[in-house]
Design an enzyme around this catalytic site. Structure first.
Site, PDB file in Angstrom:
ATOM      1  N   ILE A   1      47.859 -26.943  77.414  1.00 20.24           N
ATOM      2  CA  ILE A   1      47.123 -25.996  76.556  1.00 20.24           C
ATOM      3  C   ILE A   1      48.079 -24.991  75.919  1.00 20.24           C
ATOM      4  CG2 ILE A   1      45.285 -24.246  76.505  1.00 20.24           C
ATOM      5  CD1 ILE A   1      44.055 -25.785  78.960  1.00 20.24           C
TER       6      ILE A   1
ATOM      7  N   CYS B   1      41.964 -17.287  78.446  1.00 21.31           N
ATOM      8  CA  CYS B   1      41.149 -18.493  78.296  1.00 21.31           C
ATOM      9  C   CYS B   1      41.530 -19.470  79.413  1.00 21.31           C
ATOM     10  CB  CYS B   1      41.463 -19.086  76.927  1.00 21.31           C
ATOM     11  SG  CYS B   1      40.107 -19.906  76.156  1.00 21.31           S
TER      12      CYS B   1
ATOM     13  N   ARG C   1      41.696 -18.761  83.641  1.00 20.87           N
ATOM     14  CA  ARG C   1      40.775 -18.561  84.758  1.00 20.87           C
ATOM     15  C   ARG C   1      40.614 -17.060  84.997  1.00 20.87           C
ATOM     16  NH1 ARG C   1      39.157 -22.773  84.128  1.00 20.87           N
ATOM     17  NH2 ARG C   1      38.804 -24.494  85.557  1.00 20.87           N
TER      18      ARG C   1
ATOM     19  N   GLU D   1      32.120 -16.217  88.353  1.00 18.56           N
ATOM     20  CA  GLU D   1      31.276 -17.021  87.450  1.00 18.56           C
ATOM     21  C   GLU D   1      30.268 -17.831  88.268  1.00 18.56           C
ATOM     22  OE1 GLU D   1      33.571 -19.495  84.831  1.00 18.56           O
ATOM     23  OE2 GLU D   1      34.864 -17.853  84.228  1.00 18.56           O
TER      24      GLU D   1
ATOM     25  N   HIS E   1      32.870 -18.963  79.322  1.00 20.65           N
ATOM     26  CA  HIS E   1      33.695 -20.096  79.788  1.00 20.65           C
ATOM     27  C   HIS E   1      33.383 -21.345  78.957  1.00 20.65           C
ATOM     28  CE1 HIS E   1      35.910 -21.929  83.478  1.00 20.65           C
ATOM     29  NE2 HIS E   1      36.212 -22.576  82.367  1.00 20.65           N
TER      30      HIS E   1
ATOM     31  N   ALA F   1      36.275 -25.513  77.063  1.00 19.71           N
ATOM     32  CA  ALA F   1      36.275 -26.983  76.994  1.00 19.71           C
ATOM     33  C   ALA F   1      35.017 -27.518  76.333  1.00 19.71           C
ATOM     34  CB  ALA F   1      36.394 -27.551  78.405  1.00 19.71           C
TER      35      ALA F   1
HETATM   36  C1  MLT Z   1      38.697 -26.824  82.748  1.00 13.89           C
HETATM   37  O1  MLT Z   1      39.372 -26.365  83.659  1.00 13.89           O
HETATM   38  O2  MLT Z   1      38.761 -28.006  82.440  1.00 13.89           O
HETATM   39  C2  MLT Z   1      37.794 -25.931  81.967  1.00 13.89           C
HETATM   40  O3  MLT Z   1      37.796 -24.658  82.447  1.00 13.89           O
HETATM   41  C3  MLT Z   1      36.434 -26.434  81.698  1.00 13.89           C
HETATM   42  C4  MLT Z   1      35.586 -26.847  82.836  1.00 13.89           C
HETATM   43  O4  MLT Z   1      35.317 -26.093  83.741  1.00 13.89           O
HETATM   44  O5  MLT Z   1      35.168 -27.982  82.851  1.00 13.89           O
END
Ligand code: MLT
Length: 325
Positions: A156, A241, A243, A272, A291, A294
């Site tokens: 990312i 973006c 955690r 969360e 969140h 994704a």
């Molecule tokens: C991830 O870690 O892939 C993203 O935060 C999205 C999700 O929780 O699926």
């Protein structure tokens, strides 16, 4: 008659992936969305495999109840919700779909960046309440020529860095794994607008905006704290973006209120789902999303197809693609 491989899906999976799993003759699929932890504890012992996202927490206590489990697939990237060392002691394989949603998370980072520097959500909210304000309240900043600190240069972080350079930003990257741009990406190695430094401090010092893209571990909690925020350029911005808890939310609020930062953007939160009200949600200079990094159709299709292909490979061919333990 051989018994079926029972697969539990707890947080949802794009239908393209569910349909493929349902077509596998000896797989039995149980789709239980948003399964509460108490219910999960009651039923987890019935399954040979499961697919989760970040809303399901698999602690050692929960995994201990999964007496038939052979495989946990995390349909996404972050695995901080799964006690992998404990799963290993139970000989349960844990996989993620590492790169499948990286582009979506990187684009969400840039969406938050533009939103926060130009006050777009705040202006939209005011319009919805019937007020028109073109005054100084929503005066923003341009990003061209500004410096972006990218902390963490995994899938990312690298995409964010590349796209930010494409937008005319100067990018300073930090990742303990790398000391020069050519180690990570030839395109970034070819530009003077990207360089790698050897500490978080060196990346953040004087940067206008900092964005963080590291996994959540005991070492990364509170990584972006008051001291590091203080290194940014005055009227800087912080984006998280990755955690919740990696960026200290209260330190960021204090830096905004003290005039050091001009704003911040959060896609992820310490707890969360969160409790309401929360200081970050109510702060006028902080832009938040629930969140959603994704959450694109394309990413969720890629994640689902990757997760099911890894699962089928595991049970049918003994493959271990994406295994983390
Ligand atoms: C991830 O870690 O892939 C993203 O935060 C999205 C999700 O929780 O699926």
């Amino acid at each position: 008659m051989t018994s079926k491989t029972k697969i539990l899906i707890t947080d949802g999976l794009a239908s393209q992936g569910v349909d493929i799993l349902r077509d596998v003759a000896d797989f039995e699929i149980d789709l239980r969305l948003a399964t509460p932890q108490e219910e999960l504890a009651r039923i987890i012992g019935n399954y040979d495999a499961m697919i989760t996202r970040s809303a399901t927490t698999l602690t050692s206590g929960m995994i201990d109840k999964a007496t038939r489990m052979k495989l946990i697939v995390r349909a996404g990237t972050g695995v901080d919700n799964i006690d992998i060392p404990f799963a290993t002691t139970k000989q349960i394989a844990v996989m993620n779909t590492a790169a499948a949603n990286s582009l979506a998370a990187a684009e969400q980072t840039l969406a938050l960046l533009f939103s926060v520097v130009r006050h777009i959500p705040q202006s939209a909210a005011l319009l919805k309440s019937g007020k028109w304000d073109r005054g100084d309240t929503f005066m923003g900043y341009e990003i061209t020529g500004r410096t972006l600190a990218v902390i963490g240069l995994g899938n990312i972080g690298r995409i964010v860095a590349e796209k930010a350079v494409g937008l005319g930003m100067r990018v300073i990257g930090y990742d303990p794994k790398y000391s020069q741009a050519s180690q990570i990406n030839s395109r970034l190695a070819q530009t003077d607008n990207f360089k790698i430094v050897s500490s978080i401090e060196d990346a953040m010092r004087g940067a206008h905006i900092a964005t963080v893209h590291v996994p959540k571990t005991k070492d990364t909690i509170n990584l972006i704290n008051a001291e590091r925020v203080a290194l940014l350029h005055d009227k800087g911005f912080v984006i998280n973006c990755s955690r919740g808890g990696i960026v200290n939310e209260l330190a960021v609020i204090a830096a905004i209120d003290g005039g050091k930062l001009a704003g911040a953007a959060f896609d992820v939160f310490e707890k969360e789902p969160p409790q309401f009200p929360q200081p970050v949600f109510n702060h006028p200079k902080i832009v938040c999303a629930a969140h959603l990094g994704a959450s694109t159709f394309e990413a969720q299709e890629r994640v689902a197809l990757t997760a099911v292909s890894q699962m089928i490979g595991f049970f049918k061919c003994g493959e271990r693609t994406g295994v983390l333990n």
